[in-house]
Write a protein that holds these residues in place. Sequence first.
Motif, PDB file in Angstrom:
ATOM      1  N   ASN A  70      36.127 -12.696  19.152  1.00  0.00           N
ATOM      2  CA  ASN A  70      36.546 -12.541  20.550  1.00  0.00           C
ATOM      3  C   ASN A  70      37.783 -11.659  20.653  1.00  0.00           C
ATOM      4  O   ASN A  70      37.857 -10.728  21.457  1.00  0.00           O
ATOM      5  CB  ASN A  70      36.801 -13.952  21.109  1.00  0.00           C
ATOM      6  N   LEU A  71      38.770 -11.923  19.805  1.00  0.00           N
ATOM      7  CA  LEU A  71      40.059 -11.227  19.935  1.00  0.00           C
ATOM      8  C   LEU A  71      39.990  -9.780  19.441  1.00  0.00           C
ATOM      9  O   LEU A  71      40.755  -8.923  19.895  1.00  0.00           O
ATOM     10  CB  LEU A  71      41.140 -11.991  19.167  1.00  0.00           C
ATOM     11  N   LEU A  72      39.092  -9.513  18.506  1.00  0.00           N
ATOM     12  CA  LEU A  72      39.032  -8.152  17.972  1.00  0.00           C
ATOM     13  C   LEU A  72      38.189  -7.223  18.834  1.00  0.00           C
ATOM     14  O   LEU A  72      38.207  -6.018  18.634  1.00  0.00           O
ATOM     15  CB  LEU A  72      38.525  -8.174  16.528  1.00  0.00           C
ATOM     16  N   ASP A  73      37.476  -7.764  19.770  1.00  0.00           N
ATOM     17  CA  ASP A  73      36.736  -6.921  20.713  1.00  0.00           C
ATOM     18  C   ASP A  73      37.209  -7.235  22.127  1.00  0.00           C
ATOM     19  O   ASP A  73      36.678  -8.120  22.794  1.00  0.00           O
ATOM     20  CB  ASP A  73      35.231  -7.146  20.583  1.00  0.00           C
ATOM     21  N   LEU A  74      38.204  -6.484  22.581  1.00  0.00           N
ATOM     22  CA  LEU A  74      38.798  -6.782  23.892  1.00  0.00           C
ATOM     23  C   LEU A  74      37.994  -6.204  25.046  1.00  0.00           C
ATOM     24  O   LEU A  74      38.392  -6.345  26.200  1.00  0.00           O
ATOM     25  CB  LEU A  74      40.238  -6.277  23.935  1.00  0.00           C
ATOM     26  N   SER A  75      36.856  -5.555  24.762  1.00  0.00           N
ATOM     27  CA  SER A  75      36.043  -5.085  25.889  1.00  0.00           C
ATOM     28  C   SER A  75      35.605  -6.273  26.751  1.00  0.00           C
ATOM     29  O   SER A  75      35.296  -6.098  27.934  1.00  0.00           O
ATOM     30  CB  SER A  75      34.828  -4.297  25.407  1.00  0.00           C
TER      31      SER A  75
END
Length: 358
Positions: A179-184
Amino acid sequence: MQQQTAPRPIVGAAIGSAGAVSRTGIPDAFLPDFWYVAELGAAITRTPVRRTILDQPIAFYRKEDGGIAALYDRCPHRSYPLSRGEVRGDALVCGYHGFTFAPSGDCIAVPGQANIPRAACVRSYPVVESGPFVWIWMGDPAQADASRIPDHSWACDPAWETFTNSATIRCRYGMLLDNLLDLSHESFIHRATIGTPDVAETPIATEVDGLTVKVSRQMNGADCPPFYAKSTGITGKIDRSQDIAFSVPSFYVLGVRIAPAGDTGPGFNAKIMYAITPETKRTTHDFWAVSRDFATDQPWVTETMARIQDAIVDEDVIALEALELDYPEGRVPEVSINIDRGALQARRLIHELIRAQA
Ligand SMILES: [Fe+2]
């Protein structure tokens, strides 16, 4: 000549167990030989508290000098949780029969006899309190080198103002790092708080540097989301950068610069840290600390940002628990695109570490 193509996978047709994942699937094995945030320092007092870290119940309490002790939370006598006992001096006294333990885990008193059985000891864990965090080493204590704690210097720097909070989420730790590494996802899940369409529409750059995964995104002339509009007072378009550094397996820092569009000055800077600590195989502690270099003497800015930050985490918790709990039959093969590069790199690094320790 007719070109052969692989059959198109049908979602739902190839369900595997949660553990049967590919080398880039969501990891869930533990990596004990790292520092993890066990709690926020403010939560540890002279009254012992129980926290489960990497499936191990641990009693935390403060010693007389303010240092923190961490003992396996089970009395070797009759298995009563030591966290239900009380602190006397620097020792923890079992609330069932009075077995008494030093911070080292050595038993220093038992009731009714002078002889202390040699086996009456509990494991103690190396602990370091730094900035707002209490860090614990879950592996071999001889390897507990505090210099390996990831950089969080701004959270110790009075030039930055920091607020903190935490949540425990019913999902694997791998779900939270994904979740945190893909802020899209900010553009969808967090559109009322921190997301604008610009986030998902702006391509990312990624880099792996040792055990750190970096993901960055530069948005110019972007809309200003409520989190920054309310805290900076900017009303028009902004230039917004996101620079993530994720120290595998558990410490995430998002560096943010916000400035009015076209402004080349220092802007408004924030560091948003998340410590992702496995509680159990299927639950995860999420500790966050948000530091800023602007309006540091304005408590209302802290209160406003902290309120919105709590809402942001609530939005993530709903999504993460749906991901974990809505498909008890297991997960299907995933389809990944460019936005997933950082998360996939992090997963790969973690899988490599898991294989190496095995
Ligand atoms: Fe989120």
